[in-house]
Design an enzyme around this catalytic site. Structure first.
Site, PDB file in Angstrom:
ATOM      1  N   SER A  90       0.844  -1.184   0.000  1.00 20.81           N
ATOM      2  CA  SER A  90       0.000   0.000   0.000  1.00 20.81           C
ATOM      3  C   SER A  90       0.889   1.248   0.000  1.00 20.81           C
ATOM      4  O   SER A  90       1.721   1.410  -0.887  1.00 20.81           O
ATOM      5  CB  SER A  90      -0.952  -0.040   1.201  1.00 20.81           C
ATOM      6  OG  SER A  90      -2.005   0.883   1.039  1.00 20.81           O
ATOM      7  N   LYS A 146     -22.192  17.900   6.158  1.00 20.21           N
ATOM      8  CA  LYS A 146     -21.176  18.155   7.171  1.00 20.21           C
ATOM      9  C   LYS A 146     -20.957  16.961   8.103  1.00 20.21           C
ATOM     10  O   LYS A 146     -19.857  16.773   8.628  1.00 20.21           O
ATOM     11  CB  LYS A 146     -21.574  19.388   7.996  1.00 20.21           C
ATOM     12  CG  LYS A 146     -20.507  19.881   8.948  1.00 20.21           C
ATOM     13  CD  LYS A 146     -19.283  20.372   8.195  1.00 20.21           C
ATOM     14  CE  LYS A 146     -18.236  20.944   9.139  1.00 20.21           C
ATOM     15  NZ  LYS A 146     -17.038  21.388   8.411  1.00 20.21           N
TER      16      LYS A 146
END
Length: 280
Positions: free
Chosen positions: A109, A161
């Site tokens: 990764s 949000k």
């Protein structure tokens, strides 16, 4: 030798303890999980702030022949992976020296993202290499709140949000948004690997599914250039060079072995989870 020269020779960073006439191969250790902010207790984290001084020291040698990256990382934050890799390339291009990467237990990764900053990559035959993908995880606590009669009060301005708030029920549209973000990051990762590895990559197998391979197979796939370790490769290519190790400095509390037990435990759990994905 003057008194000043004698004093300088005894002060690390001013006096050169090696032979000034010998060529140098600098080694930078990049060990640990890649995180935006390392814990003051952590002994193994990678981010640009943590490794900048080591990289600067490594590329700062006058008779520098090459820089070797000793990588042992299961990955982590994509932005920090990119920042560190870009900094390595900036310094390498400025000094015009080759960069070699050596995978130890795992370069996966973000760890493989770092390895791709090198001109050549080597791995041990048992190293785990690849994991070219994106992953994120978390926990949902809505059932726990209900069990203890706790009411979640959340007030926002902006419809999105509170996306993926762990104390609120998961919304399908939030999951879809996260998947799109993952796809965009994955595309950037693939572009970086293709840019750095070029035609060394094979077309016979999908390299970008997030899978990992052992060192020898990674060579066949073009993810790695050869099976070998730092000692033998450096000895073969630069037999007369002096090896200088530039290791990122550990946080003060980690060096002293003190700090909050709770913080240390949480830090250990997070890092253990990252390594355990690769059986380590």
């Amino acid at each position: 030798m003057s008194v000043t020269d004698k004093l300088a020779a005894r002060i690390p960073g001013i006096g050169d303890r090696g032979d000034r006439n010998k060529d140098v191969v600098a080694v930078v250790k990049l060990h640990g999980v890649i995180t935006p902010q390392g814990s003051p207790l952590s002994r193994g984290t990678i981010n640009l702030a943590a490794v900048e001084s080591a990289l600067t020291r490594a590329f700062g040698h006058e008779r520098l022949k090459a820089v070797a990256l000793l990588i042992n990382s299961p990955g982590g934050a994509p932005t920090q992976s990119g920042l560190v890799a870009e900094r390595i390339r900036q310094l390498a291009d400025k000094k015009q020296v080759p960069v070699l990467a050596f995978a130890e237990d795992v370069a996966a990764s973000g760890g493989y993202w770092l390895a791709c900053a090198a001109d050549e990559i080597f791995a041990h035959r048992t190293s785990l290499v690849g994991s070219i993908g994106v992953i994120s995880g978390g926990f949902g606590f809505t059932g726990l709140l209900e069990r203890f009669g706790i009411e979640r009060r959340l007030h926002t301005a902006g419809a999105n949000k509170s996306r993926l708030d762990p104390f609120s029920p998961e919304k399908p549209e939030d999951v879809e948004w996260l998947k799109k973000m993952h796809s965009q990051l994955h595309e950037l990762f693939v572009e970086w690997v293709r840019e750095r590895r070029g035609d060394r990559l094979t077309d016979g197998e999908d390299l970008f599914t997030g899978d990992v391979w052992l060192g020898a197979k990674a060579v066949e796939l073009g993810l790695v250039d050869g099976v070998g370790n730092l000692r033998e490769v450096i000895a073969q290519r630069y037999p007369d060079a002096e090896v200088a190790v530039a290791e990122p400095k550990k946080p003060l509390l980690a060096r002293l072995g003190i700090g909050s037990p709770a913080a240390a435990m949480l830090d250990a759990v997070n890092h253990r989870a990252a390594w355990s994905r690769f059986g380590l």
